[in-house]
Write an enzyme that holds these catalytic residues in place. Structure first.
Site, PDB file in Angstrom:
ATOM      1  N   GLN A 123       2.685  10.521  -1.973  1.00  0.00           N
ATOM      2  CA  GLN A 123       3.057  10.393  -0.409  1.00  0.00           C
ATOM      3  C   GLN A 123       3.721   9.116   0.037  1.00  0.00           C
ATOM      4  OE1 GLN A 123      -0.351  10.290   1.769  1.00  0.00           O
ATOM      5  NE2 GLN A 123       0.712  11.190   3.986  1.00  0.00           N
ATOM      6  N   GLY A 124       5.014   9.028   0.084  1.00  0.00           N
ATOM      7  CA  GLY A 124       5.796   7.862   0.364  1.00  0.00           C
ATOM      8  C   GLY A 124       5.831   7.813   1.926  1.00  0.00           C
ATOM      9  N   SER A 126       3.746   5.206   4.317  1.00  0.00           N
ATOM     10  CA  SER A 126       3.458   3.886   4.629  1.00  0.00           C
ATOM     11  C   SER A 126       4.625   2.713   4.172  1.00  0.00           C
ATOM     12  CB  SER A 126       2.178   3.389   4.334  1.00  0.00           C
ATOM     13  OG  SER A 126       1.043   3.972   4.706  1.00  0.00           O
ATOM     14  N   GLU A 241      -4.046  16.752   5.554  1.00  0.00           N
ATOM     15  CA  GLU A 241      -4.916  15.623   4.872  1.00  0.00           C
ATOM     16  C   GLU A 241      -6.311  15.622   5.652  1.00  0.00           C
ATOM     17  OE1 GLU A 241      -2.948  11.651   5.360  1.00  0.00           O
ATOM     18  OE2 GLU A 241      -4.425  10.854   3.612  1.00  0.00           O
ATOM     19  N   GLU A 361      -9.337   3.291  14.416  1.00  0.00           N
ATOM     20  CA  GLU A 361      -8.802   2.917  15.769  1.00  0.00           C
ATOM     21  C   GLU A 361      -7.787   3.880  16.288  1.00  0.00           C
ATOM     22  OE1 GLU A 361      -9.299   0.820  13.355  1.00  0.00           O
ATOM     23  OE2 GLU A 361     -10.669  -0.284  14.458  1.00  0.00           O
TER      24      GLU A 361
HETATM   25  C1  FAD Z   1      -7.172   3.456  -0.401  1.00  0.00           C
HETATM   26  C2  FAD Z   1      -5.567   3.903   0.546  1.00  0.00           C
HETATM   27  C3  FAD Z   1      -4.880   4.757  -0.070  1.00  0.00           C
HETATM   28  C4  FAD Z   1      -3.694   5.066   0.615  1.00  0.00           C
HETATM   29  N1  FAD Z   1      -2.757   5.930   0.262  1.00  0.00           N
HETATM   30  C5  FAD Z   1      -1.304   5.860   0.793  1.00  0.00           C
HETATM   31  C6  FAD Z   1      -0.762   6.816   0.291  1.00  0.00           C
HETATM   32  O1  FAD Z   1      -0.782   7.582  -0.850  1.00  0.00           O
HETATM   33  N2  FAD Z   1       0.662   6.971   1.074  1.00  0.00           N
HETATM   34  C7  FAD Z   1       0.871   6.316   2.207  1.00  0.00           C
HETATM   35  O2  FAD Z   1       2.009   6.603   2.658  1.00  0.00           O
HETATM   36  N3  FAD Z   1      -0.055   5.414   2.498  1.00  0.00           N
HETATM   37  C8  FAD Z   1      -1.250   5.345   2.082  1.00  0.00           C
HETATM   38  N4  FAD Z   1      -2.102   4.399   2.560  1.00  0.00           N
HETATM   39  C9  FAD Z   1      -1.777   3.589   3.716  1.00  0.00           C
HETATM   40  C10 FAD Z   1      -2.641   3.975   4.882  1.00  0.00           C
HETATM   41  O3  FAD Z   1      -2.449   4.976   5.679  1.00  0.00           O
HETATM   42  C11 FAD Z   1      -2.459   2.791   5.892  1.00  0.00           C
HETATM   43  O4  FAD Z   1      -3.172   1.608   5.509  1.00  0.00           O
HETATM   44  C12 FAD Z   1      -2.908   3.041   7.251  1.00  0.00           C
HETATM   45  O5  FAD Z   1      -2.158   3.943   8.102  1.00  0.00           O
HETATM   46  C13 FAD Z   1      -2.867   1.740   8.252  1.00  0.00           C
HETATM   47  O6  FAD Z   1      -1.646   0.926   8.104  1.00  0.00           O
HETATM   48  P1  FAD Z   1      -1.750  -0.356   7.775  1.00  0.00           P
HETATM   49  O7  FAD Z   1      -2.557  -0.866   6.517  1.00  0.00           O
HETATM   50  O8  FAD Z   1      -0.111  -0.865   8.006  1.00  0.00           O
HETATM   51  O9  FAD Z   1      -2.487  -1.141   9.171  1.00  0.00           O
HETATM   52  P2  FAD Z   1      -1.864  -1.599  10.462  1.00  0.00           P
HETATM   53  O10 FAD Z   1      -1.289  -0.522  11.043  1.00  0.00           O
HETATM   54  O11 FAD Z   1      -1.239  -3.054  10.385  1.00  0.00           O
HETATM   55  O12 FAD Z   1      -3.461  -1.944  11.083  1.00  0.00           O
HETATM   56  C14 FAD Z   1      -3.850  -3.050  11.153  1.00  0.00           C
HETATM   57  C15 FAD Z   1      -5.143  -2.960  12.024  1.00  0.00           C
HETATM   58  O13 FAD Z   1      -4.724  -3.034  13.323  1.00  0.00           O
HETATM   59  C16 FAD Z   1      -5.344  -1.837  14.073  1.00  0.00           C
HETATM   60  N5  FAD Z   1      -4.208  -1.032  14.805  1.00  0.00           N
HETATM   61  C17 FAD Z   1      -3.056  -0.631  14.445  1.00  0.00           C
HETATM   62  N6  FAD Z   1      -2.471  -0.116  15.525  1.00  0.00           N
HETATM   63  C18 FAD Z   1      -3.347   0.166  16.526  1.00  0.00           C
HETATM   64  C19 FAD Z   1      -3.276   0.579  17.628  1.00  0.00           C
HETATM   65  N7  FAD Z   1      -2.310   1.336  18.229  1.00  0.00           N
HETATM   66  N8  FAD Z   1      -4.523   0.484  18.493  1.00  0.00           N
HETATM   67  C20 FAD Z   1      -5.653  -0.255  18.206  1.00  0.00           C
HETATM   68  N9  FAD Z   1      -5.499  -0.872  16.914  1.00  0.00           N
HETATM   69  C21 FAD Z   1      -4.559  -0.698  15.783  1.00  0.00           C
HETATM   70  C22 FAD Z   1      -5.421  -0.729  12.861  1.00  0.00           C
HETATM   71  O14 FAD Z   1      -6.559   0.100  13.065  1.00  0.00           O
HETATM   72  C23 FAD Z   1      -6.119  -1.755  11.879  1.00  0.00           C
HETATM   73  O15 FAD Z   1      -7.483  -2.025  11.981  1.00  0.00           O
HETATM   74  C24 FAD Z   1      -3.410   4.068   1.769  1.00  0.00           C
HETATM   75  C25 FAD Z   1      -4.330   3.114   2.208  1.00  0.00           C
HETATM   76  C26 FAD Z   1      -5.532   2.967   1.597  1.00  0.00           C
HETATM   77  C27 FAD Z   1      -6.092   1.801   2.034  1.00  0.00           C
END
Ligand code: FAD
Lengths: 378, 339
Positions: A123-124, A126, A241, A361
């Site tokens: 799943q691409g 992020s 999901e 969040e």
């Molecule tokens: C083990 C693992 C597997 C994953 N597998 C996949 C995958 O296969 N494919 C894929 O596409 N993605 C994958 N992900 C990505 C995952 O979906 C993202 O990490 C997640 O959506 C958060 O995005 P970010 O890491 O950029 O954090 P950010 O969005 O930068 O968030 C950082 C912090 O800010 C907070 N925050 C952000 N926006 C808000 C808001 N509006 N209000 C309050 N707080 C906020 C968040 O809650 C978090 O605490 C995976 C992640 C993990 C950890």
């Protein structure tokens, strides 16, 4: 209210139990490659005997089971400590998305190899600068002859190193509002233009990756749901999901809890009042997870739409699983940080629970806005 | 597997909600709460509707329905914050029906079922029961001891002293027995059913406090925006929903277990009481925070809900006691039960 299984559900469970017992492949081998092969072999076996795609419609090679039966399947898999099926993302999300939004040709082309694990999916979604705010993503797809050329970077892509296909959301219109300029593609991972680099996680293993995409080619027939409709299609994927996650997970928690209770006894802490309070709380919370999940299912069966219980499940589960593993560390006392391949691994892995599949969040935002009807901060 | 109510149960819920909303409008509720009184006419109507004897066998004048139906009524009574002897009377019915001798049942259950001779239940501690709901008006009192037994007494065999608690919507007394006769059998099941009923009331109280918070968060503006748009507020509200739904799920499950799977009841009821006691307090307290200064005033109704929640949380075993019981059951069976 009837919280027992109906005769039909009971029969489904009994048949499944007997089959699991006869076909259980034993302990999973160590090492990513070996474990993945093991899971692939397991899915093949499941598929041959009609146990892959449990709730997929029969016409697409599934079993056409009810949601409750799907839940029973997830429960029994965990209970039997059977391996996960290799193609989890495609089974739970990709396939259902193609079934909902895909063309007839796409259904013919993609669904069968998902079930047989011949083609693994990732799943691409992020990107380095687009996580929670997924619709801000920048990977761009430019129209070319009979297809699209895609350039950009993806991150945290689970199983990309095993995958043949990627559910890719890319921007096809730079000028449209951010939710409207997106398109959902199925990208072939086996091309020079797609580079996969493993990312080592806090646990030391590498289940996810970075993707570097430089003019990758995607033919027109691999657009799902129409150009510019990518946001809506992606939401379908995310709904699947969260909806399907809840079930296996709550049983995993119950089993981990049974192990924790055993650990408490082994450590001789049966009478420790603080530990008893934690255990009492965890047993109760785990039961709340299970009951909320079942109430959610009843709601879906009755009205066709998930109730509020469903939206809460993923967030609540991550809370419970994290505090369970933290309690286990507390019970282990001075030995807790010793790497044992069991509790320390789970303790560290649990930190991802409140991030993967939408952060806590963001899920609270969804509950507040869509369930309670509170205003958005925009 | 089906977690939904039957059509009849849905109808009971609907009727209860409408009836209670009509009888306990905010002004009336406040009048009663401030005076520390019940409305006898409404109690007579409830009895007329068959509520008092909803789970009591038909042979003893009841409706012969189950604990799930009792749970439905209790949740709505909590939602309405009804000042009424309903709970105390139901508790006595549960103990006498579950653990009374045949003679005790014949003597007391018909009055409890018709609402004409109400009962109550207290839990003994150092020889006396410190906090017994509606003891001053009860025709029959049951005092439970630590060993699963109990004594049936009448007003003539007891010293009853009214006690003011923070919850002015329910009347309490301390009770010390000077006579009485023992119950026929073990009270564990009845006690668990009482806890389930209280968990249901807590669920209703919490549901109402949450609704008040959500409404307020949509209306109240600060810094040019509704306060509900701020995450510190909206996430608090989301947390309330999680806890209200959790309390509801464990309570319904315990109600179902009482009627269909009694062997699961002690654990289920303790989980429900532990969870709902915490949720009841946290949700009402959180609702107060969302209301700001107005929430702290006597003039706002919220404090009546908060005080009922806190008081219910301490009746028939608080969260700590029930969590410990849950842990004991899990540690004894060596497994997380239900896995
Ligand atoms: C083990 C693992 C597997 C994953 N597998 C996949 C995958 O296969 N494919 C894929 O596409 N993605 C994958 N992900 C990505 C995952 O979906 C993202 O990490 C997640 O959506 C958060 O995005 P970010 O890491 O950029 O954090 P950010 O969005 O930068 O968030 C950082 C912090 O800010 C907070 N925050 C952000 N926006 C808000 C808001 N509006 N209000 C309050 N707080 C906020 C968040 O809650 C978090 O605490 C995976 C992640 C993990 C950890």
């Amino acid at each position: 209210m009837d919280l027992t299984l109906s005769p039909k559900e009971q029969a489904f469970r009994d048949e499944l139990r007997a089959w699991m017992e006869a076909n259980h492949p034993g302990e999973e081998p160590e090492g990513d490659e070996a474990a993945f092969e093991f899971r692939t072999a397991w899915q093949r076996k499941c598929h041959e005997d009609g146990w892959a795609g449990i709730s997929w419609p029969k016409e697409f090679g599934g079993r056409g089971a009810t949601l409750i039966e799907q839940a029973i399947f997830n429960e029994e898999t965990v209970r039997a400590k059977a391996p996960a099926q290799a193609n989890v993302l495609a089974l739970a999300m990709g396939g259902p998305t193609v079934i909902t939004h895909g063309s007839e040709e796409q259904k013919q082309r993609f669904l069968d190899p998902i079930l047989s694990a011949d083609e693994i999916w990732c799943q691409g979604f992020s990107e380095p600068d687009s996580g929670s705010d997924l619709a801000s993503l920048k990977t761009r797809a430019v129209k070319s002859n009979g297809g699209w050329k895609v350039t950009g970077q993806k991150v945290w892509t689970t199983f990309a190193h095993h995958a043949k296909w990627c559910m890719l959301v890319a921007r096809t219109d730079q000028d449209a509002p951010k939710h409207q300029g997106l398109t959902y593609f199925l990208m072939d991972m086996e091309q020079e233009a797609v580079q996969v680099r493993p990312l080592v996680q806090i646990t030391g293993e590498a289940e996810f990756n970075e993707l570097f995409i430089e003019e990758a080619e995607i033919p027109d027939e691999n657009v799902v749901g129409g150009v510019g409709n990518g946001w809506g299609v992606a939401i379908t994927t995310l709904m699947h999901e969260r909806a399907t996650l809840a079930f296996g997970l709550q049983v995993q928690v119950k089993i981990a809890l049974a192990e924790l209770v055993q650990l408490v006894r082994d450590e001789g802490l049966d009478d420790d009042p603080v530990i008893r309070q934690r255990i009492g709380q965890l047993v109760t919370e785990a039961e709340v997870l299970r009951l909320n999940a079942y109430r959610g299912l009843t709601q879906i069966m009755k009205t066709g739409v998930p109730g509020p219980e469903g939206s809460l499940g993923k967030w609540h589960w991550s809370d419970v699983n994290q505090s369970l593993t933290e309690t286990a560390m507390e019970v282990r006392g001075p030995e807790a940080p010793v790497v044992d391949g069991e509790w320390t691994y789970r303790f560290l892995r649990a930190r991802a629970n409140s991030i993967e599949g939408g952060t806590t969040e963001i899920l609270k935002n969804i509950v507040a806005e869509r369930v309670l009807g509170l205003p958005k901060l925009r | 597997m089906n977690f939904d109510f039957t059509d009849d149960q849905h109808a009971i819920k609907r009727t209860a909600k409408e009836f209670l909303a009509a009888r306990y409008k905010p002004e009336r509720l406040r009048e009663l709460a401030e005076a520390g009184e019940y409305d006898d006419a409404v109690w007579a109507e409830m009895a007329e509707l068959g509520w008092a004897g909803i789970f009591i066998d038909e042979q003893h004048g009841g409706q012969g329905l189950g604990i799930v139906e009792l749970v439905i009524l209790m949740e709505e009574l909590g939602y309405a914050l009804a000042p009424s002897p309903f709970f105390a009377n139901a508790a006595a019915g549960l103990v006498l029906q579950g653990a009374g001798t045949d003679e005790q049942k014949q003597r007391w259950l018909p009055g409890i079922a018709s609402g004409e001779g109400t009962g109550t239940v207290g839990v003994l501690r150092d020889g006396g029961a410190p906090l017994v709901p509606d003891a001053d008006t009860a025709a029959v009192l049951v005092l439970l001891d630590e060993n699963g037994g109990g004594t049936v007494v009448t007003g003539a065999d007891a010293e009853i002293e009214p006690r003011a608690t923070i919850d002015s919507t329910r009347r309490f007394s301390s009770v010390r027995a000077t006579g009485g006769e023992p119950l026929g059998s073990d009270t564990e099941g009845a006690r668990a059913a009482i806890c389930t009923a209280l968990a249901a009331e807590l669920t209703g109280v919490a549901q109402r406090a949450m609704e008040m918070a959500v409404e307020y968060a949509k209306d109240r503006k600060q810094f040019d925006r509704p306060i509900g748009a701020y995450q510190a507020v909206s996430h608090r509200c989301a947390q309330m929903l999680l806890e209200v739904e959790g309390a509801r799920s464990t309570t319904y499950y315990a109600g179902w277990a009482a009627d269909n799977e009694p062997e699961s009841l002690p654990l289920a009821a303790s989980m429900a009481k532990a969870y709902a006691s915490d949720a009841g307090w946290r949700v009402t307290a959180s609702s107060l925070q969302v209301h700001g200064g107005i929430g702290f005033t006597w003039e706002h109704d919220l404090h009546f809900f908060l005080k009922r929640a806190k008081t219910d949380g301490h009746l028939f075993g608080g969260a700590r006691e029930h969590r410990d019981r849950v842990a004991g059951l899990a540690l004894r069976s060596g497994a997380a039960v239900g896995a």
